[in-house]
Design a protein around this motif. Sequence first.
Motif, PDB file in Angstrom:
ATOM      1  N   LEU A 112      24.570  12.539 -12.511  1.00  0.00           N
ATOM      2  CA  LEU A 112      23.510  13.052 -13.372  1.00  0.00           C
ATOM      3  C   LEU A 112      23.852  14.356 -14.078  1.00  0.00           C
ATOM      4  N   SER A 113      25.046  14.863 -13.892  1.00  0.00           N
ATOM      5  CA  SER A 113      25.467  16.033 -14.668  1.00  0.00           C
ATOM      6  C   SER A 113      26.977  16.088 -14.744  1.00  0.00           C
ATOM      7  N   GLY A 114      27.459  16.709 -15.816  1.00  0.00           N
ATOM      8  CA  GLY A 114      28.890  16.945 -15.971  1.00  0.00           C
ATOM      9  C   GLY A 114      29.206  18.422 -15.839  1.00  0.00           C
ATOM     10  N   MET A 115      28.404  19.132 -15.057  1.00  0.00           N
ATOM     11  CA  MET A 115      28.508  20.589 -14.995  1.00  0.00           C
ATOM     12  C   MET A 115      29.821  21.070 -14.383  1.00  0.00           C
ATOM     13  N   LEU A 122      25.444  24.983 -22.444  1.00  0.00           N
ATOM     14  CA  LEU A 122      24.407  25.758 -23.124  1.00  0.00           C
ATOM     15  C   LEU A 122      23.082  25.588 -22.408  1.00  0.00           C
ATOM     16  N   ALA A 123      22.309  26.647 -22.373  1.00  0.00           N
ATOM     17  CA  ALA A 123      20.908  26.558 -21.968  1.00  0.00           C
ATOM     18  C   ALA A 123      20.090  26.848 -23.220  1.00  0.00           C
ATOM     19  N   ILE A 124      19.254  25.907 -23.600  1.00  0.00           N
ATOM     20  CA  ILE A 124      18.474  26.058 -24.830  1.00  0.00           C
ATOM     21  C   ILE A 124      17.002  26.223 -24.470  1.00  0.00           C
ATOM     22  N   VAL A 170      20.941  17.873 -18.947  1.00  0.00           N
ATOM     23  CA  VAL A 170      20.634  18.003 -17.522  1.00  0.00           C
ATOM     24  C   VAL A 170      19.188  18.447 -17.374  1.00  0.00           C
ATOM     25  N   SER A 171      18.369  17.596 -16.770  1.00  0.00           N
ATOM     26  CA  SER A 171      16.960  17.931 -16.576  1.00  0.00           C
ATOM     27  C   SER A 171      16.588  18.032 -15.103  1.00  0.00           C
ATOM     28  N   VAL A 172      17.533  17.725 -14.213  1.00  0.00           N
ATOM     29  CA  VAL A 172      17.268  17.835 -12.774  1.00  0.00           C
ATOM     30  C   VAL A 172      17.574  19.282 -12.377  1.00  0.00           C
ATOM     31  N   LEU A 173      16.620  20.147 -12.647  1.00  0.00           N
ATOM     32  CA  LEU A 173      16.791  21.592 -12.462  1.00  0.00           C
ATOM     33  C   LEU A 173      15.445  22.227 -12.133  1.00  0.00           C
ATOM     34  N   PHE A 194      22.640  21.878 -21.215  1.00  0.00           N
ATOM     35  CA  PHE A 194      23.464  20.902 -21.899  1.00  0.00           C
ATOM     36  C   PHE A 194      24.950  21.091 -21.603  1.00  0.00           C
ATOM     37  N   CYS A 195      25.590  19.982 -21.284  1.00  0.00           N
ATOM     38  CA  CYS A 195      27.032  19.939 -21.074  1.00  0.00           C
ATOM     39  C   CYS A 195      27.662  19.290 -22.303  1.00  0.00           C
ATOM     40  N   ILE A 196      28.748  19.877 -22.802  1.00  0.00           N
ATOM     41  CA  ILE A 196      29.358  19.420 -24.054  1.00  0.00           C
ATOM     42  C   ILE A 196      30.873  19.358 -23.877  1.00  0.00           C
TER      43      ILE A 196
END
Length: 225
Positions: A112-115, A122-124, A170-173, A194-196
């Motif tokens: 669920l994430s590529g962190m 980015l955090a928007i 990523v919304s599981v936060l 967001f992971c980019i």
Amino acid sequence: MGPRDLPPLGRDGEAPDGAFPEAFRAQLDHLMRMRRDVRRFRKDPVDEAVLARCLNAIQLAPSVGLSEPWRILRITSDAARTAALKNFESANAEALAGYSGERASRYAGLKLSGMREAPVQLAIYCDDETAQGHGLGAGTMPEMRRYSVVTAITLFWLTLRAEGLGLGWVSVLDPDQLSRDLQVPEGWQLVGYFCIGLPEELHDSPELERQGWEMRQPSLAIETR
């Protein structure tokens, strides 16, 4: 860029004046189908000039009252990235505990994430207290500011894909904890992390569908009143 710099418009058959050519419309449809929410990234660095071009797309987005309420943090320090990753891992464990049986097993198998891999993160945020726009359209529906940020993110997302890059939302936060860790101003509300980067693979179907978590509706339901 001014009006003379815009791509030429064309007419195909009975297309109205101002319509883009059929070939362009087909490419746009293909771009939207290939957009995808990416969780599996290569660790190759992202070209900064390409990233800048993609970020510029955000300023092309509509916003309620022309408020431009998006606020963007680039997460580069080890401390900030570690805090964000720990936040995700804690929230993910809590979410897993809310499932049982086969659904819990399926959830545990999802990435669920590529962190850990994504080179750009980015955090928007939405600035709910911005004075820009003078409150036009937000007095009756203040959530329109956040919708404006989502619209900007969508343009950014499509532009990234057109450049061969992927984005993972990523919304599981825990948004409040993340805001404290990143020391954001009061009045800012997290829209997404967001992971980019370059995706490991390209797909035209959602990973959650491929993993058997959920299926898309076969058609768009529209009601009338």
